[in-house]
Design a protein around this motif. Structure first.
Motif, PDB file in Angstrom:
ATOM      1  N   GLU A   1     -44.402  10.720  32.747  1.00 19.08           N
ATOM      2  CA  GLU A   1     -43.586   9.524  32.543  1.00 19.08           C
ATOM      3  C   GLU A   1     -43.362   9.265  31.056  1.00 19.08           C
ATOM      4  OE1 GLU A   1     -45.813   6.541  34.586  1.00 19.08           O
ATOM      5  OE2 GLU A   1     -44.922   6.993  36.550  1.00 19.08           O
ATOM      6  N   LEU A   2     -44.418   9.526  30.256  1.00 17.70           N
ATOM      7  CA  LEU A   2     -44.290   9.327  28.811  1.00 17.70           C
ATOM      8  C   LEU A   2     -43.277  10.293  28.212  1.00 17.70           C
ATOM      9  CD1 LEU A   2     -45.254   7.878  26.256  1.00 17.70           C
ATOM     10  CD2 LEU A   2     -47.129   9.562  26.110  1.00 17.70           C
ATOM     11  N   ARG A   3     -43.303  11.560  28.638  1.00 16.27           N
ATOM     12  CA  ARG A   3     -42.353  12.549  28.143  1.00 16.27           C
ATOM     13  C   ARG A   3     -40.933  12.178  28.542  1.00 16.27           C
ATOM     14  NH1 ARG A   3     -46.413  16.296  29.658  1.00 16.27           N
ATOM     15  NH2 ARG A   3     -45.302  16.708  31.623  1.00 16.27           N
ATOM     16  N   LEU A   4     -40.777  11.717  29.779  1.00 17.35           N
ATOM     17  CA  LEU A   4     -39.438  11.304  30.229  1.00 17.35           C
ATOM     18  C   LEU A   4     -38.924  10.117  29.416  1.00 17.35           C
ATOM     19  CD1 LEU A   4     -39.874  11.580  34.106  1.00 17.35           C
ATOM     20  CD2 LEU A   4     -38.493  13.062  32.622  1.00 17.35           C
ATOM     21  N   GLU A   5     -39.846   9.186  29.140  1.00 19.28           N
ATOM     22  CA  GLU A   5     -39.468   8.014  28.348  1.00 19.28           C
ATOM     23  C   GLU A   5     -39.079   8.425  26.935  1.00 19.28           C
ATOM     24  OE1 GLU A   5     -41.317   3.664  26.980  1.00 19.28           O
ATOM     25  OE2 GLU A   5     -42.469   5.015  28.303  1.00 19.28           O
ATOM     26  N   GLU A   6     -39.850   9.370  26.351  1.00 20.48           N
ATOM     27  CA  GLU A   6     -39.544   9.843  25.006  1.00 20.48           C
ATOM     28  C   GLU A   6     -38.196  10.559  24.976  1.00 20.48           C
ATOM     29  OE1 GLU A   6     -42.929  12.208  24.128  1.00 20.48           O
ATOM     30  OE2 GLU A   6     -44.173  10.512  23.435  1.00 20.48           O
ATOM     31  N   GLU A   7     -37.939  11.378  26.014  1.00 19.62           N
ATOM     32  CA  GLU A   7     -36.665  12.082  26.083  1.00 19.62           C
ATOM     33  C   GLU A   7     -35.511  11.089  26.238  1.00 19.62           C
ATOM     34  OE1 GLU A   7     -36.981  14.902  29.223  1.00 19.62           O
ATOM     35  OE2 GLU A   7     -38.443  16.178  28.152  1.00 19.62           O
ATOM     36  N   GLN A   8     -35.740  10.063  27.060  1.00 19.51           N
ATOM     37  CA  GLN A   8     -34.691   9.048  27.235  1.00 19.51           C
ATOM     38  C   GLN A   8     -34.410   8.315  25.924  1.00 19.51           C
ATOM     39  OE1 GLN A   8     -35.704   6.071  30.110  1.00 19.51           O
ATOM     40  NE2 GLN A   8     -33.578   5.406  30.399  1.00 19.51           N
ATOM     41  N   GLN A   9     -35.467   8.006  25.181  1.00 16.52           N
ATOM     42  CA  GLN A   9     -35.295   7.328  23.891  1.00 16.52           C
ATOM     43  C   GLN A   9     -34.548   8.218  22.904  1.00 16.52           C
ATOM     44  OE1 GLN A   9     -39.288   6.245  22.765  1.00 16.52           O
ATOM     45  NE2 GLN A   9     -39.341   4.446  24.133  1.00 16.52           N
ATOM     46  N   ARG A  10     -34.882   9.536  22.912  1.00 12.74           N
ATOM     47  CA  ARG A  10     -34.180  10.467  22.025  1.00 12.74           C
ATOM     48  C   ARG A  10     -32.690  10.530  22.395  1.00 12.74           C
ATOM     49  NH1 ARG A  10     -38.955  13.648  22.380  1.00 12.74           N
ATOM     50  NH2 ARG A  10     -38.012  14.900  24.058  1.00 12.74           N
ATOM     51  N   SER A  11     -32.438  10.544  23.708  1.00 10.27           N
ATOM     52  CA  SER A  11     -31.038  10.582  24.155  1.00 10.27           C
ATOM     53  C   SER A  11     -30.293   9.332  23.723  1.00 10.27           C
ATOM     54  CB  SER A  11     -30.971  10.721  25.678  1.00 10.27           C
ATOM     55  OG  SER A  11     -31.517  11.947  26.090  1.00 10.27           O
TER      56      SER A  11
ATOM     57  N   ARG B   1     -31.037   7.404  21.144  1.00  9.30           N
ATOM     58  CA  ARG B   1     -30.835   7.437  19.681  1.00  9.30           C
ATOM     59  C   ARG B   1     -29.674   8.371  19.318  1.00  9.30           C
ATOM     60  NH1 ARG B   1     -36.594   7.349  19.636  1.00  9.30           N
ATOM     61  NH2 ARG B   1     -36.634   9.623  19.286  1.00  9.30           N
ATOM     62  N   LEU B   2     -29.616   9.510  20.011  1.00 10.38           N
ATOM     63  CA  LEU B   2     -28.533  10.460  19.745  1.00 10.38           C
ATOM     64  C   LEU B   2     -27.178   9.847  20.085  1.00 10.38           C
ATOM     65  CD1 LEU B   2     -27.526  13.247  18.932  1.00 10.38           C
ATOM     66  CD2 LEU B   2     -27.988  14.009  21.302  1.00 10.38           C
ATOM     67  N   ALA B   3     -27.128   9.146  21.206  1.00 10.33           N
ATOM     68  CA  ALA B   3     -25.872   8.512  21.618  1.00 10.33           C
ATOM     69  C   ALA B   3     -25.428   7.468  20.597  1.00 10.33           C
ATOM     70  CB  ALA B   3     -26.034   7.886  22.992  1.00 10.33           C
ATOM     71  N   GLU B   4     -26.398   6.674  20.131  1.00 10.34           N
ATOM     72  CA  GLU B   4     -26.093   5.655  19.131  1.00 10.34           C
ATOM     73  C   GLU B   4     -25.597   6.294  17.826  1.00 10.34           C
ATOM     74  OE1 GLU B   4     -29.660   3.416  18.815  1.00 10.34           O
ATOM     75  OE2 GLU B   4     -29.423   2.428  20.763  1.00 10.34           O
TER      76      GLU B   4
ATOM     77  N   ASP C   1     -17.505   9.351  21.157  1.00  8.71           N
ATOM     78  CA  ASP C   1     -17.963   8.793  22.422  1.00  8.71           C
ATOM     79  C   ASP C   1     -18.877   9.831  23.088  1.00  8.71           C
ATOM     80  OD1 ASP C   1     -18.444   7.589  24.812  1.00  8.71           O
ATOM     81  OD2 ASP C   1     -16.347   7.581  25.487  1.00  8.71           O
ATOM     82  N   PRO C   2     -20.171   9.538  23.248  1.00 12.22           N
ATOM     83  CA  PRO C   2     -21.090  10.545  23.843  1.00 12.22           C
ATOM     84  C   PRO C   2     -20.716  10.901  25.258  1.00 12.22           C
ATOM     85  CG  PRO C   2     -22.162   8.415  23.591  1.00 12.22           C
ATOM     86  CD  PRO C   2     -20.856   8.305  22.879  1.00 12.22           C
ATOM     87  N   ASP C   3     -20.080   9.985  26.007  1.00 11.09           N
ATOM     88  CA  ASP C   3     -19.726  10.289  27.401  1.00 11.09           C
ATOM     89  C   ASP C   3     -18.656  11.346  27.479  1.00 11.09           C
ATOM     90  OD1 ASP C   3     -21.565   8.420  28.333  1.00 11.09           O
ATOM     91  OD2 ASP C   3     -20.081   6.785  28.319  1.00 11.09           O
ATOM     92  N   SER C   4     -17.833  11.421  26.368  1.00 10.05           N
ATOM     93  CA  SER C   4     -16.750  12.407  26.367  1.00 10.05           C
ATOM     94  C   SER C   4     -17.264  13.833  26.195  1.00 10.05           C
ATOM     95  CB  SER C   4     -15.725  12.073  25.264  1.00 10.05           C
ATOM     96  OG  SER C   4     -16.339  12.232  23.981  1.00 10.05           O
ATOM     97  N   LEU C   5     -18.542  13.944  25.825  1.00  7.11           N
ATOM     98  CA  LEU C   5     -19.118  15.274  25.602  1.00  7.11           C
ATOM     99  C   LEU C   5     -19.661  15.882  26.875  1.00  7.11           C
ATOM    100  CD1 LEU C   5     -21.016  14.569  22.264  1.00  7.11           C
ATOM    101  CD2 LEU C   5     -18.751  15.621  22.562  1.00  7.11           C
ATOM    102  N   ASN C   6     -19.743  15.077  27.929  1.00  4.76           N
ATOM    103  CA  ASN C   6     -20.313  15.574  29.189  1.00  4.76           C
ATOM    104  C   ASN C   6     -19.287  16.411  29.942  1.00  4.76           C
ATOM    105  OD1 ASN C   6     -22.705  14.277  28.668  1.00  4.76           O
ATOM    106  ND2 ASN C   6     -22.059  12.375  29.652  1.00  4.76           N
TER     107      ASN C   6
END
Length: 256
Positions: free
Chosen positions: A228-238, A240-243, A251-256
Motif C-alpha cells: 500500500e505504501l509503494r502504491l501511495e508513493e507511486e500515486q504521489q509521483r504520478s 507530481r509529474l502531472a502537476e 495536458d497529462p491526459d492527452s499523453l494517454n
C-alpha cells in the motif's frame, strides 16, 4: 466342591472384620510396577464407577482358607461390574460370590514357583478367573492365560510381545522394562503424571503454533502495508509529474 456365597456367609458371620493380611512387596521394582498398573487403569477409567482394583489385597473365599491362613492374595486383581469403593479386603461371600475377572502376579525369586503353579491352579479351578497374567519386574518374563472352558490356555502374544486382554479391552505389554497397558490402536495408556506432561506439551505446542500463526499474520500485514505504501508513493509521483506537465502547459491526459 463349590461353596455358594450364602453358605460362606453363614460360615463366616464376622466377615466384615476381615482385613487384608498380605506381605509387603519384595522390592521397589515390584512396588513401582504395582503402582503403575493401578494408577494407569484408574486414570483411564476415571469416569467409571463400576469396577474395583485390588492391589496386594487378600481375597477371602472359604473357611478352610481361614483355618489354614492360606490367603493367597494376588498382587493385582480387577473385578468389573461392581461398586467402586474402598475395601480392606475382598470377601467373596460379601460380594455376591464374585471372584476377580483378571489377575496379575508379579514374579519374584521367592514367589515365582507358587505363582506359576499353585496360584495358577487356584485361579483356574477355584476362582475361574477369565484371565491370568504374570510378569517379572526383574527379568521381564511375561505370560498371559485365558480361561477356555475350564482350563487356562496361553495367550499368544503378537509380534510386539503384547497380549490382548478381552477383560480390559487393552493390550498388556512390556515397554522400557515395565508392564504397561496399550489401546487397540497401540497407544500407551499414560500415568496421570504422563498425561499431565502430554497435556502441558500439547499446550506449549499449541501456543507455539498460535505464536507462529500470529507472526505469519503480522508479516502478511506488513507486506500488505508495504505494498500500500509503494502504491501511495507511486500515486504521489504520478500526481507530481502531472502537476509538473501542467505547469509546462501540457495536458497529462492527452499523453494517454
Amino acid at each position: 466342591m463349590f461353596v455358594t456365597a450364602q453358605q460362606l456367609e453363614k460360615q463366616m458371620p464376622d466377615a466384615t472384620r476381615l482385613l487384608s493380611d498380605e506381605p509387603e512387596m519384595e522390592t521397589s521394582l515390584h512396588y513401582m510396577q504395582l503402582l503403575l498398573l493401578v494408577t494407569c487403569l484408574e486414570w483411564l477409567w476415571r469416569d467409571h464407577n463400576d469396577f474395583f482394583i485390588g492391589a496386594n489385597l487378600t481375597i477371602y473365599f472359604s473357611r478352610q482358607q481361614l483355618r489354614n491362613r492360606d490367603f493367597r492374595g494376588p498382587d493385582f486383581f480387577l473385578v468389573k461390574d461392581t461398586e467402586k469403593h474402598p475395601r480392606s479386603s475382598w470377601v467373596v461371600w460379601e460380594e455376591d460370590g464374585r471372584y476377580p475377572d483378571l489377575i496379575i502376579e508379579l514374579l519374584s525369586e521367592s514367589t515365582a514357583d507358587v505363582d506359576r503353579n499353585l496360584k495358577k491352579s487356584l485361579y483356574e479351578n477355584r476362582f475361574h478367573t477369565p484371565e491370568y497374567f504374570w510378569f517379572s519386574p526383574e527379568n521381564l518374563e511375561f505370560v498371559g492365560f485365558e480361561l477356555v472352558g475350564n482350563k487356562y490356555q496361553e495367550i499368544v502374544p503378537d509380534r510386539r510381545g503384547w497380549c490382548w486382554s478381552e477383560v480390559l479391552g487393552l493390550y498388556l505389554g512390556v515397554e522400557n522394562g515395565k508392564l504397561r497397558y496399550f489401546t487397540f490402536d497401540g497407544e500407551l495408556v499414560p500415568t496421570p503424571e504422563e498425561a499431565a506432561m502430554e497435556a502441558q506439551q500439547a499446550a506449549i505446542e499449541a501456543q507455539q503454533i498460535a505464536i507462529e500463526m500470529q507472526q505469519t499474520a503480522i508479516e502478511a500485514q506488513q507486506q500488505v502495508s508495504q505494498t500500500e505504501l509503494r502504491l501511495e508513493e507511486e500515486q504521489q509521483r504520478s500526481q507530481r509529474l502531472a502537476e509538473h506537465l501542467r505547469s509546462l502547459g501540457v495536458d497529462p491526459d492527452s499523453l494517454n
